[in-house]
Design a protein around this motif. Sequence first.
Motif, PDB file in Angstrom:
ATOM      1  N   GLY A   7      -8.044  -1.442  -1.035  1.00 12.65           N
ATOM      2  CA  GLY A   7      -8.881  -2.348  -0.963  1.00 12.65           C
ATOM      3  C   GLY A   7     -10.060  -2.204  -0.188  1.00 12.65           C
ATOM      4  O   GLY A   7     -11.310  -2.386  -0.349  1.00 12.65           O
ATOM      5  N   ALA A   8      -9.438  -1.662   1.176  1.00 11.03           N
ATOM      6  CA  ALA A   8     -10.443  -1.650   2.221  1.00 11.03           C
ATOM      7  C   ALA A   8     -11.540  -0.477   2.125  1.00 11.03           C
ATOM      8  O   ALA A   8     -12.668  -0.502   2.174  1.00 11.03           O
ATOM      9  N   GLY A  10     -12.029   0.906  -0.999  1.00 16.82           N
ATOM     10  CA  GLY A  10     -12.924   0.412  -2.158  1.00 16.82           C
ATOM     11  C   GLY A  10     -14.131  -0.283  -1.556  1.00 16.82           C
ATOM     12  O   GLY A  10     -15.423  -0.041  -2.139  1.00 16.82           O
ATOM     13  N   ASN A  11     -14.018  -1.206  -0.612  1.00 14.34           N
ATOM     14  CA  ASN A  11     -15.024  -2.149  -0.339  1.00 14.34           C
ATOM     15  C   ASN A  11     -16.088  -1.289   0.327  1.00 14.34           C
ATOM     16  O   ASN A  11     -17.105  -1.359   0.385  1.00 14.34           O
ATOM     17  N   GLU A  14     -18.201   0.500  -2.070  1.00 11.94           N
ATOM     18  CA  GLU A  14     -18.996  -0.292  -2.687  1.00 11.94           C
ATOM     19  C   GLU A  14     -20.192  -0.526  -1.700  1.00 11.94           C
ATOM     20  O   GLU A  14     -21.336  -0.487  -2.330  1.00 11.94           O
ATOM     21  N   ARG A  30     -11.859   2.703 -10.266  1.00  9.51           N
ATOM     22  CA  ARG A  30     -13.189   2.906  -9.535  1.00  9.51           C
ATOM     23  C   ARG A  30     -13.061   4.318  -8.772  1.00  9.51           C
ATOM     24  O   ARG A  30     -12.061   4.662  -8.223  1.00  9.51           O
ATOM     25  N   ARG A 263      -5.783  -8.112   1.154  1.00 11.41           N
ATOM     26  CA  ARG A 263      -6.876  -7.123   1.074  1.00 11.41           C
ATOM     27  C   ARG A 263      -7.034  -6.686  -0.536  1.00 11.41           C
ATOM     28  O   ARG A 263      -8.303  -6.659  -0.848  1.00 11.41           O
ATOM     29  N   HIS A 264      -6.267  -6.595  -1.393  1.00 14.86           N
ATOM     30  CA  HIS A 264      -6.326  -6.112  -2.641  1.00 14.86           C
ATOM     31  C   HIS A 264      -7.142  -7.339  -3.321  1.00 14.86           C
ATOM     32  O   HIS A 264      -7.952  -6.967  -4.124  1.00 14.86           O
ATOM     33  N   SER A 267     -10.526  -7.483  -2.425  1.00 17.44           N
ATOM     34  CA  SER A 267     -11.563  -6.308  -3.236  1.00 17.44           C
ATOM     35  C   SER A 267     -11.768  -6.686  -4.742  1.00 17.44           C
ATOM     36  O   SER A 267     -12.860  -6.709  -4.931  1.00 17.44           O
ATOM     37  N   GLN A 270     -14.628  -9.444  -4.504  1.00 17.06           N
ATOM     38  CA  GLN A 270     -15.957  -8.813  -4.319  1.00 17.06           C
ATOM     39  C   GLN A 270     -16.332  -8.322  -5.499  1.00 17.06           C
ATOM     40  O   GLN A 270     -17.597  -8.290  -5.713  1.00 17.06           O
ATOM     41  N   SER A 271     -15.521  -7.703  -6.285  1.00 20.33           N
ATOM     42  CA  SER A 271     -15.895  -7.078  -7.520  1.00 20.33           C
ATOM     43  C   SER A 271     -16.107  -8.084  -8.855  1.00 20.33           C
ATOM     44  O   SER A 271     -16.453  -7.587  -9.795  1.00 20.33           O
TER      45      SER A 271
END
Length: 335
Positions: A7-8, A10-11, A14, A30, A263-264, A267, A270-271
């Motif tokens: 997740g971190a 991925g952020n 992004e 992703r 965390r997951h 993320s 956020q999406s």
Amino acid sequence: MLGRSGGAIGNACETLVTRGEAERTSSKPRMYQANSATRTAAHASVPAQSTPASPAPATQQAPKAEAFKGRPTPITRPNGQTYHPRALAQVADVEALQRLREAGVPVLLYGPPGTGKTSLIEAAFPDLVTVAGDGDTTVGDLIGEYTQSANGGYEFIYGPLVTAMQEGRALLLDDATLISPKVLAALYPAMDGRRQIQVKAHKGETISATDGFYVIAGHNPGVHGAVLTEALSSRFSVQIQVSSDYDLAASLKINRTAVRVARHLASLQQSGEVGWAPQLRELIAFQKIADVLGTEAAFANLVGIAPLEDRDRVTEVVTRAVGRLVTALAVGRQL
């Protein structure tokens, strides 16, 4: 390999995409690839302390303290809990707020409930006076009102705004955007060049702010009924986003699986796939519940506190992380 959750990472990816410094090649799953700007971004992201700093031009005023010189010491809040300073504008967040107060620059902190906005403000300002805002907050709650005294008469009791002005203290408007704009208008004269208010209910008395008086506010954008008006926003020159520090949660010895789940979900939030994710407050509570009732009950409670519209997705994420089906904490059959 990087020692960070998916997740971190991925952020971070992004963020690069948003800045045009990488490209997303697939949404499910992703996937990302570098572009011509990625190399420059990578070099720009190297921590400043690893590169010798160039001396500042003689015309620039040097900052009061070097950025991140040593690890900031945790600060004890009024409730006895400790606050661990975080990075803000190349200094500790507590110091940044203190500098802004000295300069007379009002600050609005915004972010989900439980991310540590109030904790930061309490750590920065030991002289804090707090107004807990909600839809029922009145002008009297801010300025003061008549209250019946012990002898049966009435006396005027000053509110937190007047107290902070007279004593030169910091005033926190907690959940400021839940307070009616008409009520908040009562403090605007205290925040501009006049630094005065008129207490109409008390003989029209004029109160002038003494040195040290300062207004800071907290705002939860996702809370029902929270409205950030232009009049309020324009009076806070600095607006700072506050999110949960999941690295801090891990260092506080909170269950690693719970932190990974948070965390997951963050993320996914956020999406736009979910509207809720556990913040630091929920993770601290998770560990307390785990210590008392066990980890299984703590995970079940984590599912149960998720909003109904997100509960199925949260259940899916928690179940996958734990390796077994987890449902909301509930009372079972008679023993």
